[in-house]
Design an enzyme around this catalytic site. Structure first.
Site, PDB file in Angstrom:
ATOM      1  NE  ARG A   1      -2.162   1.820   3.286  1.00  0.00           N
ATOM      2  CZ  ARG A   1      -2.102   1.469   4.586  1.00  0.00           C
ATOM      3  NH1 ARG A   1      -2.815   0.473   5.050  1.00  0.00           N
ATOM      4  NH2 ARG A   1      -1.324   2.130   5.411  1.00  0.00           N
TER       5      ARG A   1
ATOM      6  CD  GLU B   1       4.027   4.067   5.842  1.00  0.00           C
ATOM      7  OE1 GLU B   1       5.076   3.422   6.031  1.00  0.00           O
ATOM      8  OE2 GLU B   1       2.986   3.822   6.461  1.00  0.00           O
TER       9      GLU B   1
ATOM     10  CG  ASN C   1       2.669   0.888   4.607  1.00  0.00           C
ATOM     11  OD1 ASN C   1       3.298   0.988   5.656  1.00  0.00           O
ATOM     12  ND2 ASN C   1       1.827   1.819   4.187  1.00  0.00           N
TER      13      ASN C   1
ATOM     14  CB  SER D   1      -4.211  -3.587   7.671  1.00  0.00           C
ATOM     15  OG  SER D   1      -3.858  -2.376   8.255  1.00  0.00           O
TER      16      SER D   1
ATOM     17  CE  LYS E   1       7.785   4.853   7.919  1.00  0.00           C
ATOM     18  NZ  LYS E   1       7.381   3.463   8.140  1.00  0.00           N
TER      19      LYS E   1
ATOM     20  CE  LYS F   1       7.587   9.697   7.817  1.00  0.00           C
ATOM     21  NZ  LYS F   1       6.923   9.154   6.611  1.00  0.00           N
TER      22      LYS F   1
ATOM     23  CD  GLU G   1       6.231   0.043   8.091  1.00  0.00           C
ATOM     24  OE1 GLU G   1       5.114   0.548   7.955  1.00  0.00           O
ATOM     25  OE2 GLU G   1       7.242   0.452   7.492  1.00  0.00           O
ATOM     26  N   GLY G   2       3.323   0.662  11.624  1.00  0.00           N
ATOM     27  CA  GLY G   2       2.130   0.487  12.455  1.00  0.00           C
ATOM     28  C   GLY G   2       1.671   1.739  13.179  1.00  0.00           C
TER      29      GLY G   2
ATOM     30  NE  ARG H   1      -4.375   5.272   6.659  1.00  0.00           N
ATOM     31  CZ  ARG H   1      -3.115   4.961   6.901  1.00  0.00           C
ATOM     32  NH1 ARG H   1      -2.792   4.300   7.984  1.00  0.00           N
ATOM     33  NH2 ARG H   1      -2.162   5.309   6.048  1.00  0.00           N
TER      34      ARG H   1
HETATM   35  P1  ADP Z   1       3.969   4.165   9.777  1.00  0.00           P
HETATM   36  O1  ADP Z   1       4.712   3.187   8.946  1.00  0.00           O
HETATM   37  O2  ADP Z   1       4.182   3.989  11.230  1.00  0.00           O
HETATM   38  O3  ADP Z   1       2.524   4.262   9.393  1.00  0.00           O
HETATM   39  P2  ADP Z   1       4.228   6.790   8.489  1.00  0.00           P
HETATM   40  O4  ADP Z   1       5.415   7.224   7.726  1.00  0.00           O
HETATM   41  O5  ADP Z   1       3.024   6.466   7.690  1.00  0.00           O
HETATM   42  O6  ADP Z   1       4.654   5.581   9.453  1.00  0.00           O
HETATM   43  O7  ADP Z   1       3.872   7.928   9.542  1.00  0.00           O
HETATM   44  C1  ADP Z   1       2.742   7.847  10.373  1.00  0.00           C
HETATM   45  C2  ADP Z   1       1.831   9.044  10.163  1.00  0.00           C
HETATM   46  O8  ADP Z   1       2.559  10.250  10.338  1.00  0.00           O
HETATM   47  C3  ADP Z   1       1.217   9.141   8.778  1.00  0.00           C
HETATM   48  O9  ADP Z   1       0.038   8.367   8.679  1.00  0.00           O
HETATM   49  C4  ADP Z   1       0.946  10.633   8.668  1.00  0.00           C
HETATM   50  O10 ADP Z   1      -0.265  10.978   9.294  1.00  0.00           O
HETATM   51  C5  ADP Z   1       2.095  11.237   9.442  1.00  0.00           C
HETATM   52  N1  ADP Z   1       3.185  11.586   8.509  1.00  0.00           N
HETATM   53  C6  ADP Z   1       4.264  10.834   8.192  1.00  0.00           C
HETATM   54  N2  ADP Z   1       5.048  11.457   7.290  1.00  0.00           N
HETATM   55  C7  ADP Z   1       4.448  12.632   7.017  1.00  0.00           C
HETATM   56  C8  ADP Z   1       4.768  13.735   6.168  1.00  0.00           C
HETATM   57  N3  ADP Z   1       5.869  13.766   5.426  1.00  0.00           N
HETATM   58  N4  ADP Z   1       3.903  14.780   6.147  1.00  0.00           N
HETATM   59  C9  ADP Z   1       2.783  14.787   6.903  1.00  0.00           C
HETATM   60  N5  ADP Z   1       2.443  13.787   7.724  1.00  0.00           N
HETATM   61  C10 ADP Z   1       3.259  12.715   7.794  1.00  0.00           C
HETATM   62 MG    MG Z   2       3.909   1.978   7.370  1.00  0.00          MG
HETATM   63 MG    MG Z   3       1.735   4.861   7.621  1.00  0.00          MG
END
Ligand code: ADP
Ligand code: MG
Ligand code: MG
Length: 514
Positions: free
Chosen positions: A134, A153, A155, A160, A341, A403, A407-408, A490
């Site tokens: 995803r 990001e 995945n 899910s 990441k 970051k 994950e999660g 979401r």
């Molecule tokens: P995970 O793998 O834990 O889901 P993410 O990279 O998706 O990690 O980060 C979790 C959340 O943080 C995202 O769902 C988003 O809401 C926020 N986020 C992450 N990166 C960004 C970004 N570059 N700009 C804005 N929000 C972000």
């Molecule tokens: Mg993720």
């Molecule tokens: Mg995420």
């Protein structure tokens, strides 16, 4: 233009209308399986000893407007993204060089890498890998131009919400299309006129990937031959079980493939690899029917993506056991690692080697440039790099998120907290983190969320679009199946930094394209 779309959206509801809509949604959700097991905090100890309760998944009352151009671009890029991550997974040397740097600061990554090396040493017996991916995005608003699609990001493990997301689309569709006066239906709004959320084929796409792997596995390798099945490896106490069951049902009803869900802590009890068989078939013995074992064609992990799931060496033993088996893994350890990441940061580096072009050899260069355009600026925190200054300076930190390789949801450090956080950990550990510029979606979007404790919240929101893709490939780079389809929206309060529905930050939503 975007301004006017978001103005006066969603239509306002009187208290009675809101109550009516919420009741309708709660009933629709349970009737159709748009549900989760309740969080333990909502069920005081002892009140649900047999775990029979389920509750409405957190959802928005209305679909959210989303720019059509961004939505279509995300769909158009998915199969190229699938290929990119399959190719990276196959390049053990390139991947290993990046992972090497993380190993001394990240035990979890180190243990995954060790698992790969142990199986490599013995020799892998399965050439095929399956990805159920995803790719997550936001529509980035710029001062005067059209919104731009930017990737949050990518995945590669346990992607899910395909099952529940398709249901939210159906919920909003039903609410939009039921004739006025019927029990369902929204107050009128210009955006609702002859507009419904696009089809959501997430369940078909994801199960289609699993079915393709199941078929590609070929006949049973056991002697005597065994019937074949797919295993979902799941977490103990998983609350998002109905999302998984949507895929399971499609696999059994439509593809006619037996599927079993196995809790990760039971893998070593319920599966085995015959010691004498060099082809290493993974044999699953259902505890409810021990005389009818199955051979596992495909192992789909909805677990094992987070270090807290590996409670003892027995969990690593179980992960290694799956990895060395002949079953097709979704994902393999290497494919999981390709989703770090850090890899995404390296791909986004504006100077240095053009990794995208070398991984996507033979791909139209304009398509490669469109992929590249989805990258937001990302930095490592090395002494020589720009990232360190941006992260430590309190003003520039405000525009960034930090970051780790996790994950999660719930693992990042945001904005003003970045400099202090970095100073609180040893400088030697900084290389385990990447700094990413924040993406800024429309500032004035609004929606109303029904949280799963029944609370209704209205306010400014930010939405994150996910697009599903699936790819089956072999270790020589041949692609047997590459498909995209289905999406997830979401939505969370604008002031909330984190994302993630399971982690409790966002609600499931659907899109109205404009
Ligand atoms: P995970 O793998 O834990 O889901 P993410 O990279 O998706 O990690 O980060 C979790 C959340 O943080 C995202 O769902 C988003 O809401 C926020 N986020 C992450 N990166 C960004 C970004 N570059 N700009 C804005 N929000 C972000
Ligand atoms: Mg993720
Ligand atoms: Mg995420």
């Amino acid at each position: 233009m975007t301004e006017s779309i978001y103005a006066n959206y969603p239509p306002s509801l009187s208290p009675t209308q809101q109550e009516f809509l919420v009741t309708t949604i709660k009933d629709w959700a349970i009737q159709n399986g748009l549900a989760v097991r309740p969080p333990p905090t909502y069920v005081p100890e002892g009140t649900d000893p047999n775990r029979v309760l389920a509750t409405t998944a957190p959802v928005t009352l209305f679909p959210s407007p989303f720019p059509r151009s961004c939505f279509q671009e995300a769909e158009a890029l998915q199969t190229a993204y699938n290929r990119l991550y399959a190719t990276i997974t196959n390049d053990e040397k390139w991947l290993g060089k990046i992972i090497e740097d993380l190993i001394d600061v990240d035990d979890f990554v180190a243990n995954l890498w060790k698992t790969h090396l142990a199986v490599k040493e013995e020799g892998y017996v399965q050439d095929l890998s399956l990805g159920l991916f995803r790719s997550d995005y936001m529509a980035h608003e710029t001062a005067n131009n059209a919104p731009e699609l930017k990737q949050v990001e990518f995945n590669t493990i346990s992607s899910s919400f395909g099952g529940l997301s398709a249901l939210v689309r159906s919920l909003h569709y039903d609410l939009l299309t039921s004739p006025p006066g019927f029990s369902l239906s929204y107050p009128p709004h210009p955006l609702f006129e002859s507009n419904v959320p696009p089809e959501n084929t997430a369940v078909e796409t994801l199960s289609g990937g699993l079915a393709a792997a199941h078929i590609a596995y070929g006949p049973s390798k056991s002697s005597p031959k065994l019937p074949l099945a797919i295993l979902f490896i799941v977490q103990d106490g998983e609350r998002n079980v109905f999302d998984q069951l949507a895929l399971l049902k499609r696999l059994t009803d439509f593809h006619k493939i037996p599927v079993f869900r196995v809790i990760s802590s039971k893998i070593l009890d319920q599966t085995s690899i015959p010691a004498s068989d060099p082809s290493r078939p993974l044999v699953y013995t259902p505890p409810h029917s021990p005389t009818t074992p199955f051979e596992v064609t495909t192992v789909y992990l909805r677990a094992y993506y987070s270090p807290d799931e590996y409670k003892s060496s027995r969990d690593w033993e179980a992960r290694t056991h799956l990895e060395r088996s002949a079953a097709i893994k979704c994902p393999t350890v290497l494919n999981q690692l390709s989703g770090c990441k850090k890899i995404q940061q390296v791909l986004a580096e504006p100077s240095g080697p053009d990794h995208l072009s070398s991984f996507l050899k033979g791909t139209d260069s304009s398509l490669i440039e469109r992929l590249r355009k989805t990258f937001a600026p990302q930095y490592d925190l090395s002494e020589s790099g720009q990232g360190r200054d941006l992260a430590l300076n309190p003003e520039s930190a405000l525009k960034h998120v930090l970051k780790p390789q996790r994950e999660g949801g719930g693992n990042n450090v945001y904005k003003s907290e970045i400099p202090g956080f970095l100073k609180s950990i040893p400088e030697a550990d900084w290389k385990g983190w990447v700094l990413m510029e924040l993406i800024n979606p429309a500032a004035n979007a609004e929606n109303v969320a029904l949280r799963n404790d029944g609370e209704v919240l209205r306010g400014n929101v930010i939405s994150e679009l996910g697009v599903y893709g699936t790819i089956l490939w072999d270790n020589k780079g041949n692609v047997l199946h590459n498909d995209q389809g289905g999406w997830l929206l979401r939505t969370k309060g604008k002031e909330v930094n984190e994302g993630g529905v399971a982690a409790g930050f966002s609600s499931l939503d659907s899109v109205l394209l404009f």
